[in-house]
Design a protein around this motif. Sequence first.
Motif, PDB file in Angstrom:
ATOM      1  N   ALA A 235      31.552 -16.487  24.483  1.00 36.61           N
ATOM      2  CA  ALA A 235      30.535 -15.671  23.768  1.00 36.61           C
ATOM      3  C   ALA A 235      29.580 -16.813  22.879  1.00 36.61           C
ATOM      4  N   ASP A 236      30.438 -17.487  21.944  1.00 34.07           N
ATOM      5  CA  ASP A 236      29.766 -18.540  21.242  1.00 34.07           C
ATOM      6  C   ASP A 236      28.807 -19.561  22.230  1.00 34.07           C
ATOM      7  N   LEU A 237      29.242 -19.899  23.364  1.00 35.91           N
ATOM      8  CA  LEU A 237      28.510 -20.889  23.976  1.00 35.91           C
ATOM      9  C   LEU A 237      27.351 -20.183  24.474  1.00 35.91           C
ATOM     10  N   ILE A 238      27.307 -18.822  24.944  1.00 34.71           N
ATOM     11  CA  ILE A 238      26.217 -18.032  25.465  1.00 34.71           C
ATOM     12  C   ILE A 238      25.274 -17.909  24.126  1.00 34.71           C
ATOM     13  N   THR A 239      25.585 -17.581  22.933  1.00 35.92           N
ATOM     14  CA  THR A 239      24.820 -17.382  21.721  1.00 35.92           C
ATOM     15  C   THR A 239      24.102 -18.670  21.688  1.00 35.92           C
ATOM     16  N   PHE A 240      24.746 -19.861  21.554  1.00 31.35           N
ATOM     17  CA  PHE A 240      24.187 -21.197  21.508  1.00 31.35           C
ATOM     18  C   PHE A 240      23.284 -21.911  22.520  1.00 31.35           C
ATOM     19  N   GLY A 241      23.015 -20.920  23.685  1.00 32.89           N
ATOM     20  CA  GLY A 241      22.682 -21.313  24.876  1.00 32.89           C
ATOM     21  C   GLY A 241      22.906 -22.204  25.755  1.00 32.89           C
ATOM     22  N   SER A 242      24.232 -22.538  25.636  1.00 32.56           N
ATOM     23  CA  SER A 242      24.821 -23.673  26.553  1.00 32.56           C
ATOM     24  C   SER A 242      25.015 -22.994  27.808  1.00 32.56           C
ATOM     25  N   LEU A 243      25.066 -21.784  27.937  1.00 38.13           N
ATOM     26  CA  LEU A 243      25.254 -21.195  29.316  1.00 38.13           C
ATOM     27  C   LEU A 243      24.650 -19.786  29.431  1.00 38.13           C
ATOM     28  N   SER A 244      24.480 -19.252  30.546  1.00 38.47           N
ATOM     29  CA  SER A 244      23.968 -17.871  30.373  1.00 38.47           C
ATOM     30  C   SER A 244      25.004 -16.650  30.824  1.00 38.47           C
ATOM     31  N   GLY A 449      10.906 -29.014  17.949  1.00 38.18           N
ATOM     32  CA  GLY A 449      11.438 -30.021  18.872  1.00 38.18           C
ATOM     33  C   GLY A 449      12.685 -29.517  19.775  1.00 38.18           C
ATOM     34  N   ARG A 450      13.004 -28.116  19.451  1.00 42.89           N
ATOM     35  CA  ARG A 450      13.973 -27.267  20.384  1.00 42.89           C
ATOM     36  C   ARG A 450      13.943 -27.254  21.394  1.00 42.89           C
ATOM     37  N   VAL A 451      14.698 -27.234  22.701  1.00 43.79           N
ATOM     38  CA  VAL A 451      14.598 -27.115  23.924  1.00 43.79           C
ATOM     39  C   VAL A 451      14.534 -25.804  24.206  1.00 43.79           C
ATOM     40  N   LEU A 452      13.733 -25.556  25.193  1.00 40.91           N
ATOM     41  CA  LEU A 452      13.377 -23.991  25.512  1.00 40.91           C
ATOM     42  C   LEU A 452      13.936 -23.639  26.946  1.00 40.91           C
ATOM     43  N   GLY A 453      14.350 -24.625  27.878  1.00 38.28           N
ATOM     44  CA  GLY A 453      14.981 -24.412  29.154  1.00 38.28           C
ATOM     45  C   GLY A 453      16.071 -23.504  28.917  1.00 38.28           C
ATOM     46  N   ARG A 454      16.617 -23.173  30.390  1.00 38.91           N
ATOM     47  CA  ARG A 454      17.771 -22.420  30.484  1.00 38.91           C
ATOM     48  C   ARG A 454      18.391 -22.589  31.928  1.00 38.91           C
ATOM     49  N   LEU A 455      19.762 -22.111  32.040  1.00 37.65           N
ATOM     50  CA  LEU A 455      20.210 -22.323  33.524  1.00 37.65           C
ATOM     51  C   LEU A 455      19.544 -21.335  34.419  1.00 37.65           C
ATOM     52  N   ARG A 456      19.181 -21.662  35.510  1.00 32.08           N
ATOM     53  CA  ARG A 456      18.623 -20.838  36.603  1.00 32.08           C
ATOM     54  C   ARG A 456      19.575 -20.879  38.019  1.00 32.08           C
ATOM     55  N   SER A 457      19.663 -19.854  38.646  1.00 31.58           N
ATOM     56  CA  SER A 457      20.324 -19.942  40.133  1.00 31.58           C
ATOM     57  C   SER A 457      19.419 -20.441  40.883  1.00 31.58           C
TER      58      SER A 457
END
Length: 485
Positions: A235-244, A449-457
């Motif tokens: 849940a923490d990794l999802i909050t930080f944006g490390s994964l979806s 300067g924060r990255v805005l991308g995310r993991l996509r299928s």
Amino acid sequence: MRPEGSILADELHTLPVPPPPPAPPAAAATVTPGPLSQRTAVAASTTDNRSAQRRALANQEADRIEDLKASVHAELLKELGPHLYDADMDQSELDQRVRTVLAEVLSAQDRPLSNSDRARVTQEISDDILGYGPIDPYLRDPEVSEVMVNGHNDVWLEKSGRLTKAEAHFADEAHLRRTIDKIVSRIGRRVDESSPMVDARLPDGSRVNAIVPPLSIDGSALTIRKFATDPLTVADLITFGSLSPATADFLEACVRGRLNVIVSGGTGAGKTTTLNVLSSFIPSDERIVTIEDAAELQLNQDHVVRLESRPANIEGKGAVTIRDLVKNSLRMRPDRIVVGEVRDASALDMLQAMNTGHDGSICTLHSNGPRDTLARMETMVLMAGMDLPIRAIREQVASAVDLIVHQSRFKDGSRRITHITEVERMEGEVITLQDVFVFDNSAGFDENGRVLGRLRSTGLRPKFVEKLAYNNVAVDPALFRLDRA
């Protein structure tokens, strides 16, 4: 009778003398400074003298405090002696004893101390005796993720992925070396001229690396990578944006479905944190054997056996490597083997374990991408000294490894999973890979300067879904639906 000229001269002497003519403006501008300018210069000189006196007094007071700390420290060591390093003494009992003796020693000092100075001396000596000296407050600070000491007078911190210089320093090189010795001696290791590098850990699992002269030219270097008291969850990794959430569900299915997983990435990319999260998906009814250089993993399952490698002793004997532990773990009836990091010939034994019925094994590996991960694995297998053909090694890798989870650290300090890649099969001389999820950075960065991308299928369905179904793990096909921006 007086001469007429004399009478005229006397009259002239009695006449009033006219005032001198006023000086022209140009002459007024060239006169010497008046009394006001002199007073200003004198005042400035007085202020400078007072500032210099205050600085001198402050330096004298700092020197007095340092001398007092040194004498109190010596008295404390005399009073407590070997109790400080008694492994059988409870930490709270030792803490209470140190503070009691410290109060007695300070009271016996003939030098008066203000309450603030007394509190400061008490805290700093307590940190030095019970903790790790000047860096102890930063180790207690939850916002600090890494502490770097580059010599006794240069301390840096990592906060939110950014480096900042700390307002702390050790008294001298000997003070820093005492702190390093305290850390490494507690786990039975040493650091000196004959063994100038050491990997260790703190009681909370934080990773420690120390290197001392003559290898470290400008003084001893100490690096501590902190681990949170409460390990990060998925849940923490999802909050930080490390994964979806979708990739989290997919990775959980892969671990429960006993796929062999390699977590790859560069230094400081967060591989161990991701490994810890993936290991948390292992069912609690399985026997897990963890193998690490310095024990860091924090698993909550009931049946966990933790193994740690050991360096050679002062005679150069007694070393136990990761490879030795991997070989030994095969005789321990493991359901899962989790290796903290594969960095040498242990890669061959790890592949053999994955190929001989120990499905569901997980390890980490340094690399720059999924394809590079396989190349590094081949190289490390060759380090075992076996004269194996490259094709045989690649067939072993393709057969053993099911999934690569690659992680990167971005410029803004964030750590993101960038590839979740299936290892398919051999095609000719090449192992084919298929990306299932890929990090899309087309959105760029925000104004900070924060990255805005995310993991996509990618829209591709992995081949190992059948293997998951065989292990009674269902995967929602909607997870693989093409994810468009």
